[in-house]
Design a protein around this motif. Structure first.
Motif, PDB file in Angstrom:
ATOM      1  N   ALA A  18       5.297  -8.069   3.600  1.00 32.85           N
ATOM      2  CA  ALA A  18       4.512  -9.775   3.303  1.00 32.85           C
ATOM      3  C   ALA A  18       2.804  -9.888   3.603  1.00 32.85           C
ATOM      4  CB  ALA A  18       5.349 -10.155   4.394  1.00 32.85           C
ATOM      5  N   ASP A  19       2.130  -8.660   4.998  1.00 31.56           N
ATOM      6  CA  ASP A  19       1.139  -8.721   4.396  1.00 31.56           C
ATOM      7  C   ASP A  19       0.339  -8.124   3.413  1.00 31.56           C
ATOM      8  OD1 ASP A  19       1.632  -9.442   7.676  1.00 31.56           O
ATOM      9  OD2 ASP A  19       1.028  -6.901   7.754  1.00 31.56           O
ATOM     10  N   LEU A  20       0.838  -7.123   2.680  1.00 29.65           N
ATOM     11  CA  LEU A  20       0.199  -6.835   1.236  1.00 29.65           C
ATOM     12  C   LEU A  20       0.835  -8.163   0.276  1.00 29.65           C
ATOM     13  CD1 LEU A  20      -1.414  -5.644  -0.606  1.00 29.65           C
ATOM     14  CD2 LEU A  20       1.009  -4.247  -1.313  1.00 29.65           C
ATOM     15  N   ALA A  21       1.833  -9.067   0.413  1.00 28.20           N
ATOM     16  CA  ALA A  21       1.668 -10.122  -0.404  1.00 28.20           C
ATOM     17  C   ALA A  21       0.820 -11.030  -0.342  1.00 28.20           C
ATOM     18  CB  ALA A  21       3.247 -10.199  -0.674  1.00 28.20           C
ATOM     19  N   GLU A  22       0.561 -11.312   1.659  1.00 24.41           N
ATOM     20  CA  GLU A  22      -0.473 -12.711   1.626  1.00 24.41           C
ATOM     21  C   GLU A  22      -2.037 -12.405   1.299  1.00 24.41           C
ATOM     22  OE1 GLU A  22      -2.143 -14.676   5.475  1.00 24.41           O
ATOM     23  OE2 GLU A  22      -0.166 -14.065   5.670  1.00 24.41           O
ATOM     24  N   VAL A  31       6.168  -7.841  -3.909  1.00 24.10           N
ATOM     25  CA  VAL A  31       5.972  -6.615  -4.002  1.00 24.10           C
ATOM     26  C   VAL A  31       6.835  -5.852  -4.151  1.00 24.10           C
ATOM     27  CG1 VAL A  31       4.856  -5.108  -1.816  1.00 24.10           C
ATOM     28  CG2 VAL A  31       3.640  -7.812  -2.418  1.00 24.10           C
ATOM     29  N   ILE A  32       8.058  -6.637  -3.887  1.00 23.77           N
ATOM     30  CA  ILE A  32       8.911  -5.563  -3.447  1.00 23.77           C
ATOM     31  C   ILE A  32       9.216  -4.546  -4.581  1.00 23.77           C
ATOM     32  CG2 ILE A  32      12.088  -5.518  -3.339  1.00 23.77           C
ATOM     33  CD1 ILE A  32      11.267  -8.072  -0.857  1.00 23.77           C
ATOM     34  N   SER A  33       9.710  -5.393  -6.082  1.00 21.36           N
ATOM     35  CA  SER A  33       9.986  -5.196  -7.072  1.00 21.36           C
ATOM     36  C   SER A  33       8.907  -4.546  -7.852  1.00 21.36           C
ATOM     37  CB  SER A  33       9.600  -6.333  -8.038  1.00 21.36           C
ATOM     38  OG  SER A  33      10.772  -7.228  -7.464  1.00 21.36           O
ATOM     39  N   ILE A  34       7.610  -4.548  -7.327  1.00 24.65           N
ATOM     40  CA  ILE A  34       6.707  -3.859  -7.943  1.00 24.65           C
ATOM     41  C   ILE A  34       7.201  -1.602  -7.190  1.00 24.65           C
ATOM     42  CG2 ILE A  34       3.776  -2.441  -8.380  1.00 24.65           C
ATOM     43  CD1 ILE A  34       3.361  -5.932  -8.027  1.00 24.65           C
ATOM     44  N   GLU A  35       7.167  -1.937  -6.085  1.00 24.18           N
ATOM     45  CA  GLU A  35       7.320  -0.841  -5.771  1.00 24.18           C
ATOM     46  C   GLU A  35       8.225   0.108  -5.831  1.00 24.18           C
ATOM     47  OE1 GLU A  35       7.253  -1.550  -1.362  1.00 24.18           O
ATOM     48  OE2 GLU A  35       4.994  -1.872  -1.283  1.00 24.18           O
ATOM     49  N   LYS A  36       9.315  -0.627  -6.555  1.00 21.57           N
ATOM     50  CA  LYS A  36      10.396  -0.149  -6.953  1.00 21.57           C
ATOM     51  C   LYS A  36      10.699  -0.008  -8.198  1.00 21.57           C
ATOM     52  CE  LYS A  36      14.023  -1.513  -2.956  1.00 21.57           C
ATOM     53  NZ  LYS A  36      15.409  -2.683  -2.468  1.00 21.57           N
ATOM     54  N   TYR A  37       9.518  -0.224  -8.582  1.00 17.32           N
ATOM     55  CA  TYR A  37      10.124   0.241  -9.773  1.00 17.32           C
ATOM     56  C   TYR A  37      10.352  -1.011 -11.342  1.00 17.32           C
ATOM     57  CZ  TYR A  37       6.968   4.640  -8.508  1.00 17.32           C
ATOM     58  OH  TYR A  37       6.534   4.761  -7.676  1.00 17.32           O
ATOM     59  N   LYS A  38      10.330  -1.991 -10.071  1.00 16.01           N
ATOM     60  CA  LYS A  38      11.749  -3.145 -11.773  1.00 16.01           C
ATOM     61  C   LYS A  38      10.645  -3.804 -12.264  1.00 16.01           C
ATOM     62  CE  LYS A  38      15.604  -3.052  -8.213  1.00 16.01           C
ATOM     63  NZ  LYS A  38      16.651  -3.973  -7.371  1.00 16.01           N
ATOM     64  N   TYR A  39       8.879  -3.908 -11.748  1.00 13.47           N
ATOM     65  CA  TYR A  39       8.176  -4.824 -12.862  1.00 13.47           C
ATOM     66  C   TYR A  39       6.892  -3.940 -12.466  1.00 13.47           C
ATOM     67  CZ  TYR A  39       4.517  -8.440 -12.549  1.00 13.47           C
ATOM     68  OH  TYR A  39       3.540  -9.263 -13.094  1.00 13.47           O
ATOM     69  N   ALA A  46      -3.014  -5.697 -11.059  1.00 22.91           N
ATOM     70  CA  ALA A  46      -2.902  -3.780 -10.603  1.00 22.91           C
ATOM     71  C   ALA A  46      -4.605  -4.022  -9.214  1.00 22.91           C
ATOM     72  CB  ALA A  46      -2.870  -2.837 -11.660  1.00 22.91           C
ATOM     73  N   PHE A  47      -5.825  -4.546 -10.408  1.00 21.40           N
ATOM     74  CA  PHE A  47      -7.680  -4.429  -9.837  1.00 21.40           C
ATOM     75  C   PHE A  47      -6.780  -5.299  -8.603  1.00 21.40           C
ATOM     76  CE2 PHE A  47      -8.919  -2.920 -13.926  1.00 21.40           C
ATOM     77  CZ  PHE A  47      -8.971  -1.750 -14.040  1.00 21.40           C
ATOM     78  N   THR A  48      -6.471  -6.411  -8.596  1.00 15.31           N
ATOM     79  CA  THR A  48      -6.418  -7.256  -7.432  1.00 15.31           C
ATOM     80  C   THR A  48      -5.757  -6.530  -6.048  1.00 15.31           C
ATOM     81  OG1 THR A  48      -5.956  -9.117  -8.391  1.00 15.31           O
ATOM     82  CG2 THR A  48      -5.385  -9.189  -6.157  1.00 15.31           C
ATOM     83  N   LEU A  49      -4.566  -6.016  -6.684  1.00  9.40           N
ATOM     84  CA  LEU A  49      -3.716  -5.096  -5.530  1.00  9.40           C
ATOM     85  C   LEU A  49      -5.491  -3.415  -5.092  1.00  9.40           C
ATOM     86  CD1 LEU A  49      -0.377  -5.192  -6.780  1.00  9.40           C
ATOM     87  CD2 LEU A  49      -1.058  -5.803  -5.038  1.00  9.40           C
ATOM     88  N   ALA A  50      -6.035  -2.992  -5.725  1.00  8.59           N
ATOM     89  CA  ALA A  50      -6.568  -1.870  -5.283  1.00  8.59           C
ATOM     90  C   ALA A  50      -7.472  -2.765  -5.147  1.00  8.59           C
ATOM     91  CB  ALA A  50      -7.742  -1.175  -6.823  1.00  8.59           C
ATOM     92  N   LYS A  51      -8.735  -4.288  -4.899  1.00 14.51           N
ATOM     93  CA  LYS A  51      -9.609  -4.864  -4.613  1.00 14.51           C
ATOM     94  C   LYS A  51      -8.719  -4.690  -2.892  1.00 14.51           C
ATOM     95  CE  LYS A  51     -12.587  -8.480  -4.691  1.00 14.51           C
ATOM     96  NZ  LYS A  51     -13.526  -9.030  -5.878  1.00 14.51           N
ATOM     97  N   VAL A  52      -7.785  -5.002  -2.696  1.00 15.39           N
ATOM     98  CA  VAL A  52      -6.571  -5.830  -1.376  1.00 15.39           C
ATOM     99  C   VAL A  52      -6.914  -4.262  -0.195  1.00 15.39           C
ATOM    100  CG1 VAL A  52      -5.012  -5.954  -0.136  1.00 15.39           C
ATOM    101  CG2 VAL A  52      -5.778  -7.483  -1.545  1.00 15.39           C
ATOM    102  N   PHE A  53      -6.860  -3.069  -1.329  1.00 12.02           N
ATOM    103  CA  PHE A  53      -6.508  -1.826  -0.139  1.00 12.02           C
ATOM    104  C   PHE A  53      -7.793  -1.306  -0.116  1.00 12.02           C
ATOM    105  CE2 PHE A  53      -1.742  -1.685  -1.359  1.00 12.02           C
ATOM    106  CZ  PHE A  53      -1.536  -1.762  -0.930  1.00 12.02           C
ATOM    107  N   GLY A  54      -8.864  -1.532  -1.224  1.00 11.52           N
ATOM    108  CA  GLY A  54     -10.126  -0.912  -0.943  1.00 11.52           C
ATOM    109  C   GLY A  54     -10.328  -0.129  -1.577  1.00 11.52           C
ATOM    110  N   VAL A  55      -9.993   0.353  -2.283  1.00 12.79           N
ATOM    111  CA  VAL A  55     -10.054   1.425  -2.718  1.00 12.79           C
ATOM    112  C   VAL A  55      -9.628   1.576  -4.403  1.00 12.79           C
ATOM    113  CG1 VAL A  55      -8.521   3.013  -1.917  1.00 12.79           C
ATOM    114  CG2 VAL A  55      -7.054   1.681  -3.601  1.00 12.79           C
ATOM    115  N   ASP A  56      -9.914   2.641  -5.526  1.00  8.95           N
ATOM    116  CA  ASP A  56     -10.070   2.133  -6.901  1.00  8.95           C
ATOM    117  C   ASP A  56      -8.987   2.437  -7.417  1.00  8.95           C
ATOM    118  OD1 ASP A  56     -12.615   3.310  -9.106  1.00  8.95           O
ATOM    119  OD2 ASP A  56     -10.525   4.573 -10.166  1.00  8.95           O
ATOM    120  N   ILE A  57      -8.759   1.874  -8.569  1.00 16.99           N
ATOM    121  CA  ILE A  57      -7.347   1.228  -9.311  1.00 16.99           C
ATOM    122  C   ILE A  57      -6.215   2.217  -9.064  1.00 16.99           C
ATOM    123  CG2 ILE A  57      -7.837   1.326 -11.184  1.00 16.99           C
ATOM    124  CD1 ILE A  57      -5.598  -1.073 -11.872  1.00 16.99           C
TER     125      ILE A  57
END
Length: 66
Positions: A18-22, A31-39, A46-57
């Motif tokens: 939920a934290d990551l989703a927000e 988030v669940i679907s991506i983690e389980k490789y369903k999506y 993908a770039f947004t998620l990398a930016k949220v973590f502060g790391v390269d894609i």
């Protein structure tokens, strides 16, 4: 297949799904679907998620041969 490290990166930061989703502006179910490789996320997401973590894609997603 595109592998991801979402779960590992979340754990390193002590974030829930939920934290990551927000932070990423997506649903917890996404988030669940991506983690389980369903999506596989769009390139934009993908770039947004990398930016949220502060790391390269490439630290979040990597393409592996089957």
């Amino acid at each position: 297949m595109i592998k991801n490290r979402l779960k590992v990166l979340r754990a390193e930061r002590d974030w829930t799904q939920a934290d990551l989703a927000e932070r990423a502006g997506i649903s917890r179910q996404a988030v669940i679907s991506i983690e389980k490789y369903k999506y596989t996320p769009s390139l934009d997401l993908a770039f947004t998620l990398a930016k949220v973590f502060g790391v390269d894609i490439t630290e979040v997603f990597v393409q592996e041969e089957d």
